[in-house]
Design a protein around this motif. Structure first.
Motif: not given
Ligand code: NSP
Length: 223
Positions: A139, A183-184, A9, A177, A143, A179-181
């Motif tokens: 990532w 990122r995590n 972020e 989703e 993304t 891509c979010n994984s």
């Protein structure tokens, strides 16, 4: 209690201008506005097929690094393995789409921006590149496509119907989703990384953003 700001972020805020340059590029805007030059689209299609072929060994190297380098109580390997499987479908899709548009994949010569991007991917395969650094590149690469093509599917977009399937490929929710994984995974790794690795990872993100912009430029300008 306020949620903690993650490293990704912080980076996305800090590098917003460059990030928007990659995800809101004139090539993407031209799809979204419905005035895309189809020969530019065909250039992108042929060049991206070459890129994706080079992307496979890179993703495989991230998978190996995840297996060796993370404690993996969090399932990194499974998420990345899902990415490898998706690439198998992606390659079949490129072949089908190239046939549809009359693009001869066997005669495509990689352009300079593509060659340089593929060389960059190859450099990240080296075992000396930390899992965290390689995962940040992975990532970001996924993304940027997700956000770019999702932009072409928004309600007010005028994307030509014959390009909707292309946009769906990366712009769909389940790719989002995934891509979010990723990122995590990246944020978990960065949380425990040394300052040196964090510095390298941020520099890698910037290189990816630059390569993605060059890649869109290559297709858009047909040089
Ligand atoms: C250049 C580029 N960047 C990202 C992606 C998404 N895998 C792609 N196919 N091509």
């Amino acid at each position: 209690m306020q949620a903690k700001i993650t490293v990704t972020e912080t980076w996305l805020r800090k590098h917003r201008h460059l990030y928007d340059g990659a995800t809101r590029h004139p090539f993407i805007r031209s799809i979204r506005d419905g005035n895309i030059d189809i020969s530019a689209f065909k250039t992108w299609l042929g060049q991206d097929y070459i890129f994706v072929r080079a992307f496979v060994p890179f993703v495989a190297s991230v998978l190996t690094k995840a297996y060796k380098g993370s404690d993996d109580g969090n399932g990194d390997v499974e998420v990345i393995l899902g990415g490898v499987a998706a690439l198998h479908d992606e390659i079949s899709w490129f072949k089908k789409e190239a046939f549809k548009w009359g693009v001869q994949l066997s005669s495509i010569v990689p352009q300079k921006a593509n060659q340089e991007y593929c060389r960059f991917l190859e450099s990240l395969i080296s075992p000396e590149v930390e899992y965290t650094v390689a995962a940040v590149a992975f990532w970001a690469i996924e993304t940027i496509y997700q956000e770019s093509f999702a932009h072409c599917l928004e309600d007010d977009s005028k994307t030509p119907p014959e390009l909707k399937e292309t946009c769906q490929r990366w712009g769909n929710e389940s790719f989002g989703e995934y891509c979010n994984s990723l990122r995590n995974i990246v944020d978990r790794q960065l949380e425990k990384a040394s300052d040196d690795v964090i510095t390298k990872a941020e520099a890698t993100l910037l290189r990816v953003l630059e390569h993605e912009v060059d890649f869109w430029n290559m297709s858009h300008r047909r040089t």
